[in-house]
Design a protein around this motif. Structure first.
Motif, mmCIF file in Angstrom:
data_model
loop_
_atom_site.group_PDB
_atom_site.id
_atom_site.type_symbol
_atom_site.label_atom_id
_atom_site.label_comp_id
_atom_site.label_asym_id
_atom_site.label_seq_id
_atom_site.Cartn_x
_atom_site.Cartn_y
_atom_site.Cartn_z
ATOM 1 N N ASP A 268 -10.585 8.045 25.812
ATOM 2 C CA ASP A 268 -11.210 6.761 25.492
ATOM 3 C C ASP A 268 -10.363 5.567 25.922
ATOM 4 N N VAL A 269 -9.262 5.835 26.603
ATOM 5 C CA VAL A 269 -8.350 4.793 27.080
ATOM 6 C C VAL A 269 -7.983 3.853 25.929
ATOM 7 N N CYS A 270 -7.609 4.438 24.803
ATOM 8 C CA CYS A 270 -7.235 3.618 23.648
ATOM 9 C C CYS A 270 -5.814 3.094 23.779
ATOM 10 N N THR A 271 -5.016 3.706 24.649
ATOM 11 C CA THR A 271 -3.644 3.251 24.879
ATOM 12 C C THR A 271 -3.439 3.140 26.381
ATOM 13 N N HIS A 272 -3.642 1.957 26.943
ATOM 14 C CA HIS A 272 -3.526 1.833 28.392
ATOM 15 C C HIS A 272 -2.234 1.130 28.771
ATOM 16 N N ILE A 273 -1.741 1.448 29.956
ATOM 17 C CA ILE A 273 -0.428 0.964 30.382
ATOM 18 C C ILE A 273 -0.504 0.029 31.585
ATOM 19 N N GLY A 274 -1.688 -0.174 32.133
ATOM 20 C CA GLY A 274 -1.780 -1.066 33.279
ATOM 21 C C GLY A 274 -3.152 -1.035 33.922
ATOM 22 N N ASP A 275 -3.259 -1.752 35.044
ATOM 23 C CA ASP A 275 -4.541 -1.896 35.733
ATOM 24 C C ASP A 275 -4.273 -1.989 37.234
ATOM 25 N N LEU A 276 -4.799 -1.040 37.987
ATOM 26 C CA LEU A 276 -4.576 -0.999 39.427
ATOM 27 C C LEU A 276 -5.159 -2.222 40.131
ATOM 28 N N ARG A 277 -6.123 -2.879 39.532
ATOM 29 C CA ARG A 277 -6.704 -4.072 40.145
ATOM 30 C C ARG A 277 -5.712 -5.231 40.164
ATOM 31 N N LYS A 278 -4.723 -5.193 39.275
ATOM 32 C CA LYS A 278 -3.789 -6.308 39.131
ATOM 33 C C LYS A 278 -2.342 -5.917 39.439
ATOM 34 N N GLN A 279 -2.052 -4.620 39.438
ATOM 35 C CA GLN A 279 -0.682 -4.141 39.597
ATOM 36 C C GLN A 279 -0.639 -3.003 40.600
ATOM 37 N N THR A 280 0.572 -2.627 40.983
ATOM 38 C CA THR A 280 0.735 -1.418 41.783
ATOM 39 C C THR A 280 0.985 -0.240 40.856
ATOM 40 N N ILE A 281 0.792 0.958 41.378
ATOM 41 C CA ILE A 281 1.061 2.161 40.595
ATOM 42 C C ILE A 281 2.542 2.219 40.226
ATOM 43 N N LYS A 282 3.410 1.871 41.163
ATOM 44 C CA LYS A 282 4.849 1.932 40.897
ATOM 45 C C LYS A 282 5.242 0.946 39.810
ATOM 46 N N GLU A 283 4.675 -0.242 39.827
ATOM 47 C CA GLU A 283 4.967 -1.221 38.778
ATOM 48 C C GLU A 283 4.581 -0.675 37.410
ATOM 49 N N ILE A 284 3.439 -0.012 37.349
ATOM 50 C CA ILE A 284 2.963 0.537 36.081
ATOM 51 C C ILE A 284 3.835 1.712 35.647
ATOM 52 N N TRP A 285 4.188 2.561 36.594
ATOM 53 C CA TRP A 285 5.005 3.753 36.319
ATOM 54 C C TRP A 285 6.363 3.373 35.735
ATOM 55 N N HIS A 286 6.931 2.292 36.204
ATOM 56 C CA HIS A 286 8.235 1.837 35.731
ATOM 57 C C HIS A 286 8.131 0.643 34.782
ATOM 58 N N GLY A 287 6.924 0.329 34.335
ATOM 59 C CA GLY A 287 6.704 -0.833 33.488
ATOM 60 C C GLY A 287 7.221 -0.652 32.071
ATOM 61 N N ASN A 288 7.292 -1.760 31.358
ATOM 62 C CA ASN A 288 7.803 -1.721 29.979
ATOM 63 C C ASN A 288 6.960 -0.839 29.080
ATOM 64 N N GLU A 289 5.628 -0.900 29.256
ATOM 65 C CA GLU A 289 4.757 -0.098 28.393
ATOM 66 C C GLU A 289 5.055 1.388 28.559
ATOM 67 N N MET A 290 5.127 1.840 29.795
ATOM 68 C CA MET A 290 5.370 3.257 30.036
ATOM 69 C C MET A 290 6.758 3.668 29.577
ATOM 70 N N ASN A 291 7.759 2.848 29.853
ATOM 71 C CA ASN A 291 9.118 3.180 29.435
ATOM 72 C C ASN A 291 9.245 3.218 27.915
ATOM 73 N N ASN A 292 8.547 2.309 27.237
ATOM 74 C CA ASN A 292 8.569 2.321 25.772
ATOM 75 C C ASN A 292 7.929 3.585 25.226
ATOM 76 N N PHE A 293 6.825 4.015 25.835
ATOM 77 C CA PHE A 293 6.175 5.244 25.387
ATOM 78 C C PHE A 293 7.077 6.452 25.615
ATOM 79 N N ARG A 294 7.756 6.472 26.745
ATOM 80 C CA ARG A 294 8.689 7.579 26.999
ATOM 81 C C ARG A 294 9.778 7.616 25.938
ATOM 82 N N GLN A 295 10.318 6.450 25.609
ATOM 83 C CA GLN A 295 11.397 6.404 24.624
ATOM 84 C C GLN A 295 10.911 6.839 23.255
ATOM 85 N N GLN A 296 9.685 6.466 22.891
ATOM 86 C CA GLN A 296 9.123 6.918 21.627
ATOM 87 C C GLN A 296 8.999 8.435 21.585
#
Length: 328
Positions: A268-296
């Motif tokens: 249901d995409v209740c926890t999303h980390i980015g949007d390809l229309r506005k960002q690159t995949i690499k930006e999202i992969w290394h973004g704060n949201e993704m890194n925070n989820f990894r740390q959690q």
């Protein structure tokens, strides 16, 4: 950490051939080594190891065991081709090994599917695949997928005869058998044996006929496998708080709209980390949201994440590597 949700119903010889017939065997071996080890080491690669592109969110069936009835979002449509091309170009520039062209829908409903396969292959993606119910894989589409360079195709076939038709109606079991057989013959005739064909089933719907199922499909496929059935009700389920998910170190899933959820199980995409229309995949992969989820995940705080509390994977019963059968 659970990474193995699909199990082989096949012989060791056919399993070996399935791997050895990969076009880019060495790259495949490296990718699988990374896939298995990077999550253990909490190592974040420069780019995801695999990307899923949701070619279509639409579906032409209403299978009772599917997660789709539980999804709140119902913006049924296909991925925009130009958005897809943007993602593929970035993937190719970063030497991505594999993509898969499906997620929550039936990919063959996207009228640009053949073009999507061809563009990915011509741009440099080494392995392109998708999963299908198979109803439309015939005639012009079948020829197009082979000609475009599809690497492998998985048909979902749950059960046999009447039991299959109760789940997958209006498709008839003899009908899907003919479609798979015709595609198998065609790809061997004009595709030099490619794409490889796999048939997979849910174990709960074929456990009582596993030997008959295998004998029925072994001559018209390259591999046969099965999955345990999962609870897709998308409610909070019993969880092991120390379970460590591997996906944040392996893959990215891109919805048909370009939004990127935390996980491929976040239907249901209740926890999303980015949007390809506005960002690159690499930006999202290394973004704060993704890194925070990894740390959690690492800190044992996975259950503070909404989609993790509803994840079916930690509670899915793992059946084992083999089903008992005379063919094994």
């Amino acid at each position: 950490m659970i990474d193995h949700h699909q199990f082989s119903l096949d012989t060791p010889e056919r399993e070996r051939q399935w791997v050895e017939r990969k076009k880019f065997f060495n790259d495949y071996c490296i990718n699988r080594w990374q896939w298995n080890n990077f999550p253990k080491w909490h190592y974040v690669a420069d780019f995801p190891l695999h990307v899923d592109f949701e070619a279509s969110f639409r579906c032409n069936l209403k299978c009772p065991m599917c997660f789709r009835p539980h999804i709140q979002r119902q913006d049924w449509s296909d991925m925009d081709y130009e958005l897809y091309k943007k993602g593929i170009i970035e993937c190719a520039k970063n030497n991505l090994y594999s993509i898969r062209l499906n997620w929550r829908g039936e990919s063959t409903l996207n009228p640009h599917l053949v073009d999507m396969v061809r563009f990915a292959k011509e741009t440099g993606i080494k392995e392109v695949s998708f999963i299908t119910n198979g109803l439309l894989v015939k005639d012009e589409l079948a020829h197009g997928l082979i000609d475009a360079g599809l690497d492998y195709l998985t048909f979902s076939v749950d059960g046999m005869y009447d039991n299959y038709e109760k789940l997958r109606g209006p498709i008839k079991f003899n009908q899907i058998t003919t479609i798979i057989k015709d595609f198998f013959i065609l790809k061997n005739r004009i595709g030099n044996g490619l794409p490889l064909i796999k048939v997979q089933a849910l174990w709960s719907y074929m456990q009582d006929c596993s030997e008959e199922f295998y004998d029925h499909f072994k001559e018209i496929t390259d591999l046969i496998s099965f999955d345990p059935e999962a609870d897709y009700a998308m409610r909070n389920v019993p969880q092991d708080p120390m379970f460590l998910c591997q996906y944040p170190w392996q893959r990215v899933t891109i919805t048909h709209t370009g939004k990127i959820p935390l996980c491929i199980s976040d239907w249901d995409v209740c926890t999303h980390i980015g949007d390809l229309r506005k960002q690159t995949i690499k930006e999202i992969w290394h973004g704060n949201e993704m890194n925070n989820f990894r740390q959690q995940q690492i800190e044992g705080k996975r259950l503070s994440i909404e989609c993790c509390r509803m994840c079916h994977r930690p509670s899915t019963k793992q059946i084992g590597d083999k089903a008992v059968g005379k063919h094994l």
